[in-house]
Enzyme design. Structure first.
Site, PDB file in Angstrom:
ATOM      1  N   CYS A 129       0.854  -1.071  -0.009  1.00 35.23           N
ATOM      2  CA  CYS A 129      -0.060   0.035  -0.100  1.00 35.23           C
ATOM      3  C   CYS A 129       0.908   1.452   0.231  1.00 35.23           C
ATOM      4  O   CYS A 129       1.354   1.468  -0.846  1.00 35.23           O
ATOM      5  CB  CYS A 129      -0.989  -0.101   1.311  1.00 35.23           C
ATOM      6  SG  CYS A 129      -2.315   1.078   1.095  1.00 35.23           S
ATOM      7  N   GLU A 146      -1.250  -8.395   5.386  1.00 32.55           N
ATOM      8  CA  GLU A 146      -1.535  -8.628   6.650  1.00 32.55           C
ATOM      9  C   GLU A 146      -2.824  -8.582   7.227  1.00 32.55           C
ATOM     10  O   GLU A 146      -3.203  -9.032   8.379  1.00 32.55           O
ATOM     11  CB  GLU A 146      -0.445  -7.576   7.418  1.00 32.55           C
ATOM     12  CG  GLU A 146      -0.795  -6.232   7.442  1.00 32.55           C
ATOM     13  CD  GLU A 146      -1.109  -5.361   6.146  1.00 32.55           C
ATOM     14  OE1 GLU A 146      -0.982  -5.852   5.149  1.00 32.55           O
ATOM     15  OE2 GLU A 146      -0.982  -4.195   6.488  1.00 32.55           O
ATOM     16  N   HIS A 191      -3.603  -5.425   1.180  1.00 33.12           N
ATOM     17  CA  HIS A 191      -2.908  -5.601   2.478  1.00 33.12           C
ATOM     18  C   HIS A 191      -2.888  -7.128   2.727  1.00 33.12           C
ATOM     19  O   HIS A 191      -3.786  -7.511   3.447  1.00 33.12           O
ATOM     20  CB  HIS A 191      -3.676  -4.761   3.357  1.00 33.12           C
ATOM     21  CG  HIS A 191      -3.344  -3.335   3.639  1.00 33.12           C
ATOM     22  ND1 HIS A 191      -2.365  -2.818   4.365  1.00 33.12           N
ATOM     23  CD2 HIS A 191      -4.296  -2.263   3.085  1.00 33.12           C
ATOM     24  CE1 HIS A 191      -2.499  -1.588   4.071  1.00 33.12           C
ATOM     25  NE2 HIS A 191      -3.626  -1.326   3.583  1.00 33.12           N
TER      26      HIS A 191
END
Lengths: 763, 274, 171
Positions: free
Chosen positions: B92, B224, B222
């Site tokens: 990002c 994560e 993302h």
């Protein structure tokens, strides 16, 4: 000129909100004509926003104590015990405020600084902030003032994402309502929550140790300017002149994020070295409030040197430096001996002066045994007041006069479920909120389990490795408020509790923000009193965590008066409540999407004929109705207990509470939440075309479970019964009507987007 | 190998995903440490095995997302390590910094050859949070240390950005193919440029690009935030959706890893962590 | 009908301009300007009543100009924005996204709301002021170099891959 005339003159010239008797009281404290700085300091401290001078006697009714409460209302945020994990006790920190007036004038900055302020309140208790919510009330975007309402809505959402997303705090939704009563006065209520180790709570006063060791005051953050001079008093005055002053502060999420990282390092250092300290964010009243309160609440005096304050505009008068509300600043009371190490963290490790030219940390004052609040500027004493007068409050007993709204009912209640449901789904209050949520970052920190819209409450897993989940929801129905202020308060609690319970979480604490008109008007003050009574009543009934032994405690909150238009019309009474719950094993939390065809739908809560303020009346009959659903405390408690038991037993497959649009709309929403490659629907058992059965907003729940699990419940409560089945057809139907949901899905999902953001209004 | 590889997670002023990113690296069998933007010496001394530039709003996206952070001194070191073949991942805002640093696509060393421009969506501007599906491009699957374990099936992950549209100069469009790493697609793996399958108007539906060697990967989604099964929304379709749905009655599934874990698992695998 | 442009500035110091200037000072200490100002720039293509149409739009949509925080004026090229220190040598550069939702969406909204304008284009206008004594030619050359980002240590204000850069003519 005698003192009285001088005071009158200065109030007028300085545009102070304080009354003449208040100014005389101040003159009595200092024993002379007060200095400009003293006048502005007390003008803020005694503003409605900070002093609760009108509301205090009424707020005493709220239950604020329970066995789990660590810090109740009074400090910047409330704290309750949450869980113990790995030998560490974790507490939940919550705060709730309004930023209504600034958002009306400057939607982007108003909403942004609203989040900024509330997040600082939680940070300064030493907590990591793990969530925020926005509870928004806008005017009618399709009404006569629609243009303004739409621009304000767009601006507020922009402020929330531009500021909130950058902070790295997940946005856990909230709610959004539209009502013409907010055309001239939107409501932007903000909630922040976080977690702190029980042994690492920071307090907002100088510690005991400062009586024996020299403590100093460090100011950290943005350089002081003149923004927000008079902010707190601005919040408490009518919104008459929008150009009046630059009271709205400029938010800087970038600096805030870096400052939060630096603060965390500073607090860790102090806790590790076991050095007691005081920590407080700068909000209303700026440096003057933070320094005087840190000292006064710790029983010491303080000597502040304004020449040490980093400023970004030259030549500001001392009262502006002291009282401006420049954002992104904190005050820290620490021993002089550790001060340099702390300054280095801010100024060298985190390079605040480079990242924000002129910013950084500096020592601006020292605490004194002499109990005096003393401020010096260019060698001249510009304030010198006995410290104990800082904590002296003022209280007004406001008059109140009951002003109930007469009940009316529509002449006829036509029922055509497919068309009624369509109208409700495609109404401003019924349509999907996803266009709003799509701007919010709900997943930063990686702890989010249920995002906004997936379940009745957002659920996060905030403590690493620990299975305890936090559920949170905020509610308040303006249509109820307009008809029955007591029930509006009670249902604000009830609805938020139901939302939390629907996920399987036990409510452990609540916060409130009480938004009303001018408290000097007896009918408005009556609305306020009734709202508080309603909240207190519901909280006393819904102490689910202690199994009824203690109430659901209100641990933080805020009162916002003077919400009205220039013509004097008040907003609908708007008590807004947030409820926080804990589920011991978050993997058992239930969302609202229907799962398995063949399952049955259990209705929890008998339906009653009470349609006041209902979505059915408003959308289908164009009538506001009269009789608001009653709040049945014992039944609410028992229903919640039953829902929690079902979730704990692992038999609830999906749960949704019944609110706007009644049972039928609740069932539709459960279908709309399903996977697009595993669509589900509901078939109701009987050919009901009974408006009470379908659309009544009597509180309740729908639970999906297998027929076997339902049969397996030995003691079925008489308030629960099966009313339909889950199907694999994306529709809601009964044996004599059917609504195909694929017909409305697109319009339902995009309605707000089209009206608010694209300005696509039907001719 | 006795010691675990060290992954450096860089904290720029305004980063906000550094903690959860470091956490999932550790969950994947590697060490992770967070380095502040001005800890150049500490970073250099610890000689990490891989680098991650996490998400957030470095310098609050002022001027352009990633533009100011790209000029921080610490990026000199990242630049050199990337040139020497160390794995570097930008997520990002990290991807925006890599693009503004000229590390991707890297046709000419250090030249800015791509942009992550503002989302282009009909009737909408600003930030967009949304779950999307991704597929790994063939060559990338073969060569990138961040992607090898993902396989060819589409995976759901969330995006959250205002500036995520990959753009290249027209003269370079013929060679974009070789830097493609991740593309937006639907749950069946079909790419289309229509919103919301392609959520920001990105060129060739690109969600991630890499340098020629594949060690530097810049991706907008993302991973994560899709590391655990419980982070996936209940309404996700497809096979990952089936697994997520089964979590409702299978507690073991709740503790299992999600699709985002595959990126970090790939890196661990690259370092031959079992 | 000719196009009408407006430049909108924050009444408070602009944080993006502040960060941009401190970055330029750090990476290009020798060529960076003394002052840097940032404006939102809206160009209205062929408004029916010229400035009057634009004034109506500006007073209606507080998203474009909110008078509580911003001031605006017509910007017909250079020299029309009276701000800052006139002792300095000023240059202006307009940065426009090649593809831009903000412009497209506002064009749609204005047309749907019956404002007679063909199109609106959103840009950022940077104004760079150099020490007096700097020649205009040099000021322009420096501005272009500081704007066009070609390498990591070269240029900042615009990425030419996705943005058009227009160094405005001097009056």
């Amino acid at each position: 000129m005698d003192l009285r005339d001088k005071l009158k003159k200065v109030i007028r010239e300085r545009n102070l909100a304080m009354t003449l008797p208040e100014a005389e009281k101040l003159a009595g404290y200092v024993g002379r004509m007060p200095t400009p700085l003293e006048l502005h300091l007390f003008d803020t401290m005694w503003s409605e926003h900070c002093s609760y001078k009108s509301s205090k006697p009424v707020l005493k009714q709220l239950p604020t104590q329970a066995s789990n409460v660590v810090v109740g209302p009074g400090e910047d945020a409330g704290i309750v015990r949450f869980c113990t994990f790995d030998g560490v006790d974790w507490d939940l920190v919550v705060a709730h405020e309004s930023h209504n007036h600034p958002s009306q004038v400057l939607p982007v900055e108003g909403a942004a600084t609203g989040i900024g302020g509330i997040v600082r309140d939680v940070y300064c208790m030493g907590a990591k902030v793990t969530g925020s919510l926005d509870l928004l009330r806008f005017g009618d975007p399709t009404g006569v003032s629609g243009e303004g309402a739409r621009a304000i809505c767009r601006g507020v959402v922009e402020g929330i994402w531009k500021y909130g997303n950058a902070l790295g705090v997940p946005n856990l939704g909230g709610d959004t309502r539209f009502h013409e009563g907010y055309d001239d006065n939107c409501l932007v209520n903000v909630v922040a929550l976080g977690f702190v180790r029980h042994d690492r709570i920071a307090h907002s006063f100088v510690p005991e140790e400062a009586h024996t060791e020299q403590y100093v005051l460090i100011l950290a953050g943005k350089p002081t300017d003149d923004t927000g001079f008079g902010g707190a008093t601005f919040a408490s005055a009518d919104l008459e002149d929008k150009t009046e002053k630059g009271a709205v502060q400029v938010a800087d999420p970038f600096l805030k994020r870096v400052l939060s990282e630096a603060n965390r390092n500073v607090l860790d250092l102090l806790f590790e070295k076991e050095i007691p300290f005081g920590f407080k964010d700068l909000g209303a009243g700026g440096i003057a409030c933070v320094t005087s309160e840190l000292a006064a609440h710790g029983g010491l005096g303080i000597h502040v040197d304004l020449d040490k304050v980093p400023i970004s505009i030259q030549g500001l008068p001392p009262e502006v430096i002291a009282c401006a509300e420049t954002q992104e600043r904190y005050g820290l009371a620490v021993p002089e001996s550790i001060a340099q190490e702390i300054l280095d963290i801010y100024n060298i490790s985190f390079e605040l002066p480079r990242l924000f030219p002129g910013g950084g940390a500096s020592i601006i004052g020292s605490f004194t045994k002499e109990p005096v609040y003393r401020v010096v500027h260019r060698g001249i004493e510009v304030a010198g007041a006995p410290i104990n007068c800082i904590t002296e409050g003022i209280v007004y007993e406001r008059e109140w006069k009951p002003s109930p709204v007469p009940l009316t009912e529509p002449d006829n209640r036509h029922v055509d479920p497919p068309s009624d449901l369509k109208k409700m789904l495609l109404s401003l209050d019924g349509a999907s909120r996803s266009p709003i949520w799509s701007y919010y970052d709900s997943e930063v920190q990686g702890t989010t389990h249920f995002r906004p819209g997936e379940a009745d409450a957002c659920v996060t897993v905030p403590i690493k490795g620990c299975k305890a989940g936090l559920a949170v929801s905020g509610d308040g129905n303006p249509w109820f408020g307009q008809l029955e202020p007591f029930l509006a308060g009670a249902h604000a609690v009830g609805e938020a509790v139901r939302n939390v319970v629907a996920t399987g979480a036990v409510p452990i604490a609540a916060t409130d923000c009480l938004n009303y008109g001018n408290p000097e008007k007896p009918d408005v003050f009556w609305q306020f009193r009734r709202g508080v009574e309603g909240i207190a009543h519901a909280c006393r009934n819904l102490g689910l965590e202690s199994e009824g032994e203690h109430p659901l405690p209100i641990v933080s909150g805020n009162v916002s008066f003077y919400n009205q238009s220039s013509s004097g019309g008040s907003i609908p009474p708007s008590p807004i409540v947030a409820v926080f719950g804990r589920i011991d094993d978050f993997t058992r939390a239930t969302d609202l999407s229907l799962k398995t065809p063949g399952n049955i739908i259990i209705l929890v809560g008998p339906r009653e004929d009470e349609f006041g303020g209902s979505l059915y009346y408003r959308s289908c009959l164009e009538h506001s109705g009269g009789k608001v659903p009653l709040f049945r405390g014992e039944l609410e408690y028992e229903m919640a207990r039953f829902v929690l038991d079902c979730t704990e037993a692992g038999i609830s497959q999906s749960v949704h509470d019944i609110s706007e649009g009644g049972l039928a709309l609740a069932a539709v929403e459960m279908a709309l939440a399903t996977r697009k490659d595993a669509r589900r629907g509901v078939i109701l058992d009987k050919g009901f075309k009974d408006p009470v059965f379908l659309y009544s907003e009597t509180p309740g729940y729908l639970i999906e479970m297998s027929p076997e699990d339902w049969e397996g419940i030995s003691a079925k409560p008489d308030f629960a019964s099966p009313i339909g089945k889950v199907t694999d057809n994306f529709s809601i139907s009964s044996n004599n009507w059917k609504l195909n949901l694929s017909e409305v899905l697109e319009e339902y999902t995009t309605l707000l987007d089209r009206i608010i953001w694209r300005e696509e209004l039907s001719e | 190998m006795t010691s675990r590889p060290l992954v450096a997670v860089l904290q720029f002023p305004g980063s906000n995903c550094e903690y959860e990113t470091a956490s999932v690296v550790r969950e994947s069998g590697m060490d992770a440490a967070i380095y502040r933007w001005n800890q150049c010496k500490e970073l250099s001394d610890s000689d990490p095995d891989a680098f991650i530039l996490p998400g957030g709003f470095s310098f609050q996206d002022r001027v352009r997302a990633g533009a100011v952070a790209a000029k921080e001194e610490i990026m000199d070191l990242v630049f050199n390590k990337a040139q020497s073949g160390k794995p570097v991942l930008g997520i990002c805002n990290g991807a925006q910094i890599l693009a503004e640093s000229g590390l991707v696509p890297g046709w000419e060393n250090g030249r800015i050859e791509s942009a992550l421009a503002a989302n282009h969506i009909h009737g909408r501007s600003g930030y967009l949070s949304r779950w999307v599906f991704l597929r790994v491009k063939k060559r990338a699957l073969r060569i990138s240390p961040w992607l090898q374990m993902i396989g060819s099936n589409p995976i759901p992950v969330p995006i959250a950005h205002a500036e995520g549209r990959f753009v290249f100069a027209e003269k370079d469009s013929h060679r974009v193919r070789e830097c493609t790493a991740l593309a937006y697609c639907d749950e069946n793996g079909t790419e289309t440029s229509d919103y919301p399958v392609n959520p920001n108007g990105s060129f060739m539906n690109l969600a991630g690009i890499m340098n020629r060697e594949g060690n530097v990967l810049a991706m907008m989604p993302h991973p994560e935030r899709a590391f655990w099964m419980w982070q996936i929304p209940p309404w996700i379709p497809g096979t990952w959706g089936d697994r997520r749905t089964s979590m409702n009655h299978d507690p073991a599934m709740a503790a299992s890893k999600g699709p985002g874990a595959l990126f970090f698992r790939s890196l661990a695998n690259h370092f031959m962590i079992p | 009908m000719t196009d009408v442009s407006i430049a909108v500035r924050l009444k408070a110091p602009d944080p993006a301009a502040m960060t941009a200037l401190s970055t330029l000072k750090r990476i290009n200490p020798d060529t960076c300007p003394e002052r840097l100002e940032r404006f939102e720039h809206w160009r209205f293509i062929r408004p029916l009543d010229g400035k009057r149409t634009v004034e109506r739009i500006v007073s209606h949509f507080h998203d474009i100009v909110n008078p509580n925080k911003q001031s605006w004026n017509f910007s017909g090229g250079s020299g029309s924005i009276h701000s800052g220190d006139e002792e300095l040598v000023w240059t202006e550069v307009l940065v426009t996204d090649k593809v831009d939702s903000i412009s497209e969406n506002w064009t749609d909204i204005l047309i749907r709301n019956k404002y007679e304008v063909e199109k609106v284009m959103y840009s950022v206008l940077w104004r760079l002021g150099y020490a007096s004594g700097t020649s205009m030619a040099e000021a322009r050359e420096r501005t272009l170099a500081l704007t066009v980002t070609s390498y990591r240590d070269h240029g900042l204000l615009a990425n030419p891959i996705s943005q058009n850069i227009n160094l405005l003519d001097q009056a």
